[in-house]
Design a protein around this motif. Structure first.
Motif, PDB file in Angstrom:
ATOM      1  N   PRO A 163       0.712  -1.130  -0.033  1.00  0.00           N
ATOM      2  CA  PRO A 163      -0.024  -0.080   0.094  1.00  0.00           C
ATOM      3  C   PRO A 163       0.824   1.331  -0.092  1.00  0.00           C
ATOM      4  CG  PRO A 163      -0.101  -1.059   2.338  1.00  0.00           C
ATOM      5  CD  PRO A 163       0.618  -2.225   1.331  1.00  0.00           C
ATOM      6  N   TYR A 164       2.241   1.289   0.050  1.00  0.00           N
ATOM      7  CA  TYR A 164       3.018   2.293   0.350  1.00  0.00           C
ATOM      8  C   TYR A 164       3.865   2.639  -1.020  1.00  0.00           C
ATOM      9  CZ  TYR A 164       1.823   1.385   5.017  1.00  0.00           C
ATOM     10  OH  TYR A 164       0.941   1.150   6.329  1.00  0.00           O
ATOM     11  N   ILE A 165       3.508   2.214  -2.064  1.00  0.00           N
ATOM     12  CA  ILE A 165       4.033   2.143  -3.253  1.00  0.00           C
ATOM     13  C   ILE A 165       3.063   2.223  -4.561  1.00  0.00           C
ATOM     14  CG2 ILE A 165       5.031   0.092  -3.823  1.00  0.00           C
ATOM     15  CD1 ILE A 165       7.622   1.252  -4.749  1.00  0.00           C
ATOM     16  N   ALA A 166       3.133   2.789  -5.508  1.00  0.00           N
ATOM     17  CA  ALA A 166       2.264   2.774  -6.665  1.00  0.00           C
ATOM     18  C   ALA A 166       2.401   1.306  -7.115  1.00  0.00           C
ATOM     19  CB  ALA A 166       2.581   3.541  -7.969  1.00  0.00           C
ATOM     20  N   GLU A 167       1.065   0.906  -7.277  1.00  0.00           N
ATOM     21  CA  GLU A 167       0.655  -0.358  -7.678  1.00  0.00           C
ATOM     22  C   GLU A 167       0.997  -0.800  -9.065  1.00  0.00           C
ATOM     23  OE1 GLU A 167      -2.910  -3.822  -8.114  1.00  0.00           O
ATOM     24  OE2 GLU A 167      -3.389  -1.583  -7.456  1.00  0.00           O
ATOM     25  N   LEU A 168       1.889  -1.890  -9.329  1.00  0.00           N
ATOM     26  CA  LEU A 168       2.292  -2.288 -10.769  1.00  0.00           C
ATOM     27  C   LEU A 168       1.120  -3.202 -11.217  1.00  0.00           C
ATOM     28  CD1 LEU A 168       4.491  -2.555 -12.967  1.00  0.00           C
ATOM     29  CD2 LEU A 168       5.139  -4.683 -11.818  1.00  0.00           C
ATOM     30  N   LYS A 169       0.677  -2.825 -12.239  1.00  0.00           N
ATOM     31  CA  LYS A 169      -0.808  -3.391 -12.824  1.00  0.00           C
ATOM     32  C   LYS A 169      -0.325  -4.400 -14.052  1.00  0.00           C
ATOM     33  CE  LYS A 169      -4.052  -0.012 -11.770  1.00  0.00           C
ATOM     34  NZ  LYS A 169      -4.825  -0.999 -10.760  1.00  0.00           N
ATOM     35  N   ASP A 170       0.678  -4.208 -14.904  1.00  0.00           N
ATOM     36  CA  ASP A 170       1.261  -5.207 -15.813  1.00  0.00           C
ATOM     37  C   ASP A 170       2.448  -4.421 -16.416  1.00  0.00           C
ATOM     38  OD1 ASP A 170       1.433  -7.292 -17.385  1.00  0.00           O
ATOM     39  OD2 ASP A 170      -0.662  -7.001 -18.300  1.00  0.00           O
ATOM     40  N   TYR A 171       3.282  -5.563 -17.150  1.00  0.00           N
ATOM     41  CA  TYR A 171       4.531  -4.821 -17.861  1.00  0.00           C
ATOM     42  C   TYR A 171       4.941  -5.818 -18.420  1.00  0.00           C
ATOM     43  CZ  TYR A 171       6.480  -8.796 -15.087  1.00  0.00           C
ATOM     44  OH  TYR A 171       6.882 -10.296 -14.691  1.00  0.00           O
ATOM     45  N   ASP A 172       5.989  -5.146 -19.462  1.00  0.00           N
ATOM     46  CA  ASP A 172       6.556  -5.972 -20.534  1.00  0.00           C
ATOM     47  C   ASP A 172       8.340  -5.621 -20.680  1.00  0.00           C
ATOM     48  OD1 ASP A 172       8.047  -6.912 -22.822  1.00  0.00           O
ATOM     49  OD2 ASP A 172       6.054  -6.877 -24.034  1.00  0.00           O
ATOM     50  N   GLU A 173       8.792  -6.445 -19.805  1.00  0.00           N
ATOM     51  CA  GLU A 173      10.330  -6.082 -19.575  1.00  0.00           C
ATOM     52  C   GLU A 173      11.178  -5.957 -20.784  1.00  0.00           C
ATOM     53  OE1 GLU A 173      13.778  -7.506 -16.762  1.00  0.00           O
ATOM     54  OE2 GLU A 173      12.079  -8.431 -16.701  1.00  0.00           O
ATOM     55  N   ASP A 174      10.704  -6.530 -21.737  1.00  0.00           N
ATOM     56  CA  ASP A 174      11.720  -6.816 -22.992  1.00  0.00           C
ATOM     57  C   ASP A 174      11.289  -5.588 -23.827  1.00  0.00           C
ATOM     58  OD1 ASP A 174      12.584  -9.298 -22.224  1.00  0.00           O
ATOM     59  OD2 ASP A 174      11.174 -10.384 -23.502  1.00  0.00           O
ATOM     60  N   ARG A 175      10.035  -5.011 -23.520  1.00  0.00           N
ATOM     61  CA  ARG A 175       9.721  -3.703 -24.393  1.00  0.00           C
ATOM     62  C   ARG A 175       9.899  -2.446 -23.737  1.00  0.00           C
ATOM     63  NH1 ARG A 175       9.215  -3.409 -29.351  1.00  0.00           N
ATOM     64  NH2 ARG A 175       7.004  -2.736 -29.645  1.00  0.00           N
ATOM     65  N   GLY A 176      10.107  -2.651 -22.213  1.00  0.00           N
ATOM     66  CA  GLY A 176      10.362  -1.455 -21.409  1.00  0.00           C
ATOM     67  C   GLY A 176       9.013  -0.699 -21.213  1.00  0.00           C
ATOM     68  N   ILE A 177       7.847  -1.548 -21.019  1.00  0.00           N
ATOM     69  CA  ILE A 177       6.574  -1.076 -20.659  1.00  0.00           C
ATOM     70  C   ILE A 177       6.258  -1.288 -19.345  1.00  0.00           C
ATOM     71  CG2 ILE A 177       4.111  -1.039 -21.246  1.00  0.00           C
ATOM     72  CD1 ILE A 177       5.092  -2.042 -23.944  1.00  0.00           C
ATOM     73  N   LEU A 178       5.643  -0.272 -18.403  1.00  0.00           N
ATOM     74  CA  LEU A 178       5.212  -0.354 -17.075  1.00  0.00           C
ATOM     75  C   LEU A 178       3.681   0.078 -17.055  1.00  0.00           C
ATOM     76  CD1 LEU A 178       7.898   0.960 -14.730  1.00  0.00           C
ATOM     77  CD2 LEU A 178       7.471  -1.591 -15.362  1.00  0.00           C
ATOM     78  N   ILE A 179       2.573  -0.360 -16.593  1.00  0.00           N
ATOM     79  CA  ILE A 179       1.315   0.084 -16.747  1.00  0.00           C
ATOM     80  C   ILE A 179       0.956   0.087 -15.075  1.00  0.00           C
ATOM     81  CG2 ILE A 179      -1.007  -0.297 -17.072  1.00  0.00           C
ATOM     82  CD1 ILE A 179       0.659   0.156 -19.674  1.00  0.00           C
ATOM     83  N   MET A 180       0.931   1.192 -14.623  1.00  0.00           N
ATOM     84  CA  MET A 180       0.726   1.376 -13.206  1.00  0.00           C
ATOM     85  C   MET A 180      -0.529   2.147 -12.596  1.00  0.00           C
ATOM     86  SD  MET A 180       4.780   2.560 -12.377  1.00  0.00           S
ATOM     87  CE  MET A 180       4.630   3.790 -13.384  1.00  0.00           C
ATOM     88  N   GLU A 181      -0.645   2.077 -11.280  1.00  0.00           N
ATOM     89  CA  GLU A 181      -1.739   2.729 -10.702  1.00  0.00           C
ATOM     90  C   GLU A 181      -1.589   4.249 -10.792  1.00  0.00           C
ATOM     91  OE1 GLU A 181      -2.999   4.117  -6.093  1.00  0.00           O
ATOM     92  OE2 GLU A 181      -1.332   2.365  -6.500  1.00  0.00           O
ATOM     93  N   LYS A 182      -2.730   4.978 -10.946  1.00  0.00           N
ATOM     94  CA  LYS A 182      -2.382   6.533 -11.098  1.00  0.00           C
ATOM     95  C   LYS A 182      -2.994   7.124  -9.703  1.00  0.00           C
ATOM     96  CE  LYS A 182      -4.030  10.838 -13.201  1.00  0.00           C
ATOM     97  NZ  LYS A 182      -4.632  11.559 -14.126  1.00  0.00           N
ATOM     98  N   ILE A 183      -2.153   7.425  -8.924  1.00  0.00           N
ATOM     99  CA  ILE A 183      -2.482   7.905  -7.649  1.00  0.00           C
ATOM    100  C   ILE A 183      -3.284   9.032  -7.742  1.00  0.00           C
ATOM    101  CG2 ILE A 183      -1.577   8.933  -5.381  1.00  0.00           C
ATOM    102  CD1 ILE A 183       0.894   6.607  -6.053  1.00  0.00           C
ATOM    103  N   SER A 184      -4.365   9.222  -7.220  1.00  0.00           N
ATOM    104  CA  SER A 184      -5.301  10.520  -7.454  1.00  0.00           C
ATOM    105  C   SER A 184      -5.661  10.948  -5.836  1.00  0.00           C
ATOM    106  CB  SER A 184      -6.522  10.121  -7.863  1.00  0.00           C
ATOM    107  OG  SER A 184      -6.246   9.881  -9.343  1.00  0.00           O
ATOM    108  N   PRO A 185      -5.582  12.446  -5.250  1.00  0.00           N
ATOM    109  CA  PRO A 185      -5.410  13.438  -6.486  1.00  0.00           C
ATOM    110  C   PRO A 185      -3.880  13.394  -6.925  1.00  0.00           C
ATOM    111  CG  PRO A 185      -5.531  14.145  -4.601  1.00  0.00           C
ATOM    112  CD  PRO A 185      -6.201  12.678  -4.240  1.00  0.00           C
ATOM    113  N   GLY A 186      -2.990  12.846  -6.158  1.00  0.00           N
ATOM    114  CA  GLY A 186      -1.557  12.689  -6.462  1.00  0.00           C
ATOM    115  C   GLY A 186      -0.931  13.935  -6.508  1.00  0.00           C
ATOM    116  N   ALA A 187      -1.165  14.935  -5.546  1.00  0.00           N
ATOM    117  CA  ALA A 187      -0.541  15.901  -5.291  1.00  0.00           C
ATOM    118  C   ALA A 187       0.981  15.478  -4.486  1.00  0.00           C
ATOM    119  CB  ALA A 187      -1.286  16.924  -4.125  1.00  0.00           C
ATOM    120  N   PRO A 188       2.061  16.078  -5.182  1.00  0.00           N
ATOM    121  CA  PRO A 188       3.442  15.734  -4.510  1.00  0.00           C
ATOM    122  C   PRO A 188       3.516  16.351  -3.208  1.00  0.00           C
ATOM    123  CG  PRO A 188       3.665  17.105  -6.213  1.00  0.00           C
ATOM    124  CD  PRO A 188       2.238  16.879  -6.188  1.00  0.00           C
TER     125      PRO A 188
END
Length: 309
Positions: free
Chosen positions: A87-112
């Motif tokens: 729960p303390y890091i953006a969730e990794l939803k899917d990926y393709d290591e060979d292609r350099g792709i990460l699909i991740m949770e969008k943290i909302s509202p996401g204010a830094p």
């Protein structure tokens, strides 16, 4: 695809011809992501070395698409997202290591954390709590950089800047190399670290909790993982006062060794200064000031390292 020149320059300077080809293929790679995951990108974030865009799936749920040149740094971030999952890091939803792709949770509202109007002590306590939950003991895992690799990076940088640069003298670089060598030689228990936890990589969720993004994935002492926070978002004056207070909080909240924070802080601030050198040969002032602050605090506290290497 209209991309910022700084982003293009960063990718090419970091990856050479491989980076050029990746940039040429980027539009097609993005279209592949949209087809493969049934999503549509809705806008890009500030781009530095990776392409990062907000997106929405067909079911209306939001996500973040991150595309990177495949290889060591990307693989390290991917492994960090998997290893530090929770729960303390953006969730990794899917990926393709060979292609350099990460699909991740969008943290909302996401204010830094950097954008939140809050006392600096409170921000440091938030970072402390996040680090406490993130850290895990290192296990024999593949594709993990270590703080020893950071030492090797400074060795390479020292060869490029043998006469020093800006306000960082050749003697300061040599001293930082000695500290790096001493610290790695005397390191205690190693943990799997975030590796880049600063104010811009801590985002607020809708429920008020905080989550980390963009981990580097690094094996090292816990003290080392406080440094990125210590040297970021510093005022132009009284930087030493702020760093002292932040160190005090990390030591108290996380039961860390003050001397080792100061030593790691010095050698990493010198390395960060090297990383930040722009096209005119000038490093970022905040990192240079941080190196000077840590150097002063080491001497003020009578911390000795030269004779033990």
């Amino acid at each position: 695809m209209d991309l910022p020149k700084t982003f293009l320059d960063n990718v090419i300077s970091s990856h050479g011809e491989k980076g050029r080809k990746w940039l040429d293929d980027l539009d097609g790679l993005l279209q592949e992501c949209e087809r493969r995951w049934s999503l549509k990108t809705t806008g890009i974030f500030d781009l530095s070395y990776n392409y990062v865009a907000s997106a929405v799936f067909k079911n209306g749920k939001e996500a973040v698409v991150k595309l990177a040149v495949p290889g060591g740094e990307f693989a390290s971030e991917l492994h960090a997202l998997q290893y530090l999952r929770g729960p303390y890091i953006a969730e990794l939803k899917d990926y393709d290591e060979d292609r350099g792709i990460l699909i991740m949770e969008k943290i909302s509202p996401g204010a830094p954390l950097a954008a939140i109007c809050m006392d600096d002590d409170q921000k440091t306590e938030i970072a402390s709590a996040l680090l406490k939950h993130l850290w895990k003991a290192v296990q024999p895992v593949r594709k993990v950089y270590s703080v020893r690799d950071r030492e090797k990076e400074l060795i390479m940088e020292s060869k490029k800047h043998s006469d020093g640069f800006g306000e960082i003298s050749a003697e300061t670089i040599k001293e930082a190399l000695k500290v790096f060598a001493y610290m790695n030689t005397t390191a205690g228990e190693l943990y799997f670290l975030h590796g880049d936890l600063h104010h811009g990589n801590i985002l607020k969720r809708e429920n008020g909790s905080w989550a980390a993004i963009d981990p580097k994935g690094l094996a090292g002492e816990r003290e080392y993982d406080t440094i990125q926070f210590l040297i970021n978002e510093l005022p132009s004056v009284n930087a030493e006062f702020i760093i002292r207070k932040r160190v005090d909080i990390f030591v108290e909240k996380l039961n860390l060794n003050r001397e080792r924070i100061l030593l790691w802080g010095f050698c990493h601030a010198v390395l960060a200064s090297c990383w930040s050198i722009d096209s005119s040969g000038i490093p970022e002032d905040g990192f240079v000031r941080s190196a000077r602050v840590f150097q002063n605090l080491i001497r003020e506290n009578g911390i000795c390292f030269e004779n033990t290497i």
